[in-house]
Design a protein around this motif. Structure first.
Motif, mmCIF file in Angstrom:
data_model
loop_
_atom_site.group_PDB
_atom_site.id
_atom_site.type_symbol
_atom_site.label_atom_id
_atom_site.label_comp_id
_atom_site.label_asym_id
_atom_site.label_seq_id
_atom_site.Cartn_x
_atom_site.Cartn_y
_atom_site.Cartn_z
ATOM 1 N N PHE A 49 5.276 4.536 -51.628
ATOM 2 C CA PHE A 49 4.916 4.331 -52.934
ATOM 3 C C PHE A 49 3.454 3.803 -52.864
ATOM 4 N N THR A 50 2.656 4.201 -54.265
ATOM 5 C CA THR A 50 1.524 3.760 -54.401
ATOM 6 C C THR A 50 1.480 2.288 -55.324
ATOM 7 N N THR A 51 2.780 1.779 -55.429
ATOM 8 C CA THR A 51 2.788 0.794 -56.139
ATOM 9 C C THR A 51 3.073 -0.553 -55.283
ATOM 10 N N ALA A 52 2.255 -1.714 -55.687
ATOM 11 C CA ALA A 52 2.519 -2.928 -54.763
ATOM 12 C C ALA A 52 3.936 -3.734 -55.244
ATOM 13 N N PRO A 53 4.606 -4.276 -54.554
ATOM 14 C CA PRO A 53 4.331 -4.564 -53.050
ATOM 15 C C PRO A 53 4.887 -3.573 -52.040
ATOM 16 N N TRP A 54 5.588 -2.311 -52.656
ATOM 17 C CA TRP A 54 5.915 -1.367 -51.680
ATOM 18 C C TRP A 54 5.299 -0.569 -50.953
ATOM 19 N N GLY A 55 3.965 -0.404 -51.593
ATOM 20 C CA GLY A 55 2.912 0.373 -50.859
ATOM 21 C C GLY A 55 1.560 -0.150 -51.446
ATOM 22 N N MET A 56 0.587 -0.289 -50.657
ATOM 23 C CA MET A 56 -0.744 -0.698 -51.228
ATOM 24 C C MET A 56 -1.771 -1.005 -50.137
ATOM 25 N N LEU A 57 -2.980 -1.394 -50.410
ATOM 26 C CA LEU A 57 -3.898 -1.404 -49.431
ATOM 27 C C LEU A 57 -3.814 -2.750 -48.656
ATOM 28 N N ALA A 58 -4.527 -2.674 -47.561
ATOM 29 C CA ALA A 58 -4.176 -4.221 -46.677
ATOM 30 C C ALA A 58 -5.182 -5.050 -47.307
ATOM 31 N N ASN A 59 -5.974 -4.924 -48.038
ATOM 32 C CA ASN A 59 -6.499 -6.227 -48.775
ATOM 33 C C ASN A 59 -5.722 -6.736 -49.993
ATOM 34 N N GLY A 60 -4.635 -6.027 -50.425
ATOM 35 C CA GLY A 60 -3.907 -6.471 -51.385
ATOM 36 C C GLY A 60 -3.818 -5.626 -52.579
ATOM 37 N N SER A 61 -4.969 -4.707 -52.757
ATOM 38 C CA SER A 61 -5.084 -4.198 -53.874
ATOM 39 C C SER A 61 -4.370 -2.677 -54.065
ATOM 40 N N ILE A 89 11.913 4.992 -32.707
ATOM 41 C CA ILE A 89 11.954 5.968 -32.170
ATOM 42 C C ILE A 89 10.963 6.576 -31.218
ATOM 43 N N GLY A 90 9.977 6.039 -31.023
ATOM 44 C CA GLY A 90 8.843 6.243 -30.151
ATOM 45 C C GLY A 90 7.851 7.448 -30.350
ATOM 46 N N GLU A 91 7.800 7.693 -31.812
ATOM 47 C CA GLU A 91 7.138 8.783 -32.319
ATOM 48 C C GLU A 91 6.194 8.399 -33.357
ATOM 49 N N PRO A 92 5.051 8.818 -33.509
ATOM 50 C CA PRO A 92 4.442 8.674 -34.833
ATOM 51 C C PRO A 92 4.846 9.200 -35.868
ATOM 52 N N ILE A 93 4.682 8.717 -37.123
ATOM 53 C CA ILE A 93 5.222 8.910 -38.460
ATOM 54 C C ILE A 93 3.867 8.481 -39.389
ATOM 55 N N GLU A 94 3.508 10.234 -39.999
ATOM 56 C CA GLU A 94 2.280 9.886 -40.868
ATOM 57 C C GLU A 94 2.880 9.059 -42.118
ATOM 58 N N LEU A 95 2.077 8.344 -42.748
ATOM 59 C CA LEU A 95 2.268 7.773 -43.977
ATOM 60 C C LEU A 95 1.645 8.608 -45.135
ATOM 61 N N VAL A 96 2.422 9.098 -46.214
ATOM 62 C CA VAL A 96 1.791 9.975 -47.242
ATOM 63 C C VAL A 96 2.030 9.084 -48.605
ATOM 64 N N PRO A 97 0.856 8.363 -49.033
ATOM 65 C CA PRO A 97 1.174 7.543 -50.317
ATOM 66 C C PRO A 97 1.348 8.615 -51.419
ATOM 67 N N VAL A 98 2.239 8.291 -52.239
ATOM 68 C CA VAL A 98 2.502 9.010 -53.612
ATOM 69 C C VAL A 98 3.065 8.419 -54.770
ATOM 70 N N SER A 99 2.903 8.912 -55.670
ATOM 71 C CA SER A 99 3.747 8.288 -57.118
ATOM 72 C C SER A 99 5.017 8.702 -56.930
ATOM 73 N N TYR A 100 5.922 8.095 -57.727
ATOM 74 C CA TYR A 100 7.284 8.275 -57.487
ATOM 75 C C TYR A 100 7.730 9.620 -57.888
ATOM 76 N N ALA A 101 7.230 10.028 -58.974
ATOM 77 C CA ALA A 101 7.468 11.807 -59.309
ATOM 78 C C ALA A 101 7.045 12.511 -58.233
ATOM 79 N N ARG A 102 5.921 12.378 -57.691
ATOM 80 C CA ARG A 102 5.168 13.201 -56.703
ATOM 81 C C ARG A 102 6.153 13.281 -55.342
#
Length: 284
Positions: A49-61, A89-102
């Protein structure tokens, strides 16, 4: 006359050469093998998610519409959960920031493989709920004087909530409550402080984080109404191109839920004393 005949001859030669060229191009195109279809995706992708604190930028914004140049810029509860699974699991997982609806759209098409989010009738259509990971209450929070005045009666109340987030069918469909939708929980808290709305809705963890981010003490506010107790689940896309990866991800999520690692991420970003609003006194 002679010049006219020569011109006709030149014209015929040009037409012949043009036709020969076009024919050769068509023949060559027919001999070319069909283009290969794009290869099926082989790496895992997880929605956050793109809503803090669930998902945010490293600077807290907030992430918002910010273009994320590198995954290292992402932080929050969900990126931490996904990275823990990835390491196990020893595998890379790509993070995809999205809104809840998306997120629902991407799970439906299989463009992302899994996400951690609330189980609902809508989620059952696009994903398989596999592991219960976090438990939290979803509430309405208001000023103490508002709680005392309303005495649990919500009719006519104006509340703020992030757009696209749904809590329960019974609450979301109430016609006697006016809902003002905003981009994130921080904006909802600001509307409450300015007196533009009577309450804010959301998971306790999200609201506590947002109040503290605005330098507000959650203990100066009170729970007006408990909407429900929500549980986040690891949910795997029904149309993922990588169904063979599901068992390993389930095992990792079960391990980190049982050990308390997932809960520790929420404690880290929200604070161990999550329920720091004044307790509920009445609800109708």
């Amino acid at each position: 006359m002679k010049q006219t005949r020569e011109a006709h001859i030149v014209l015929k030669v040009c037409i012949f050469l043009t036709a020969a060229f076009l024919f050769s191009q068509v023949a060559a195109a027919e001999k070319e093998p069909a283009q290969a279809q794009p290869q099926t995706r082989t790496h895992l992708r997880a929605a956050i998610f793109t809503t803090a604190p669930w998902g945010m930028l490293a600077n807290g914004s907030e992430i918002g519409t910010t273009a994320v140049a590198h995954e290292a810029e992402l932080d929050g509860i969900m990126p931490s959960m996904v990275r823990a699974v990835s390491e196990t699991i020893g595998e890379p997982i790509e993070l995809v920031p999205v809104s809840y609806a998306r997120m629902f759209s991407l799970l439906k098409t299989g463009e992302v493989d899994f996400a951690f989010f609330f189980r609902s009738e809508a989620s059952e259509k696009v994903a398989i709920p596999l592991v219960e990971t976090l438990v939290m209450k979803t509430v309405l929070v208001a000023r103490p004087e508002t709680v005392s005045r309303l005495n649990g009666q919500l009719t006519g109340l104006v509340i703020a909530s992030p757009i696209s987030i749904r809590y329960s069918m019974a609450f979301d469909s109430r016609p006697d409550i006016q809902k003002v939708y905003v981009n994130d929980f921080t904006q909802a808290v600001r509307l409450l402080v300015r007196g533009r709305v009577g309450a804010v809705a959301g998971p306790v963890a999200s609201l506590v984080y947002s109040f503290r981010k605005e330098d507000l003490n959650p203990e100066n506010f009170a729970i007006l109404y408990e909407i429900n107790t929500n549980r986040t689940y690891l949910q795997y896309s029904k149309n993922s191109p990588l169904p063979q990866k599901m068992d390993a991800i389930v095992a990792a999520a079960q391990k980190h839920t049982k050990s308390g690692l997932f809960q520790s991420f929420m404690d880290h970003f929200v604070g161990e004393q999550q329920a720091s609003f004044k307790p509920l006194t009445a609800s109708k």
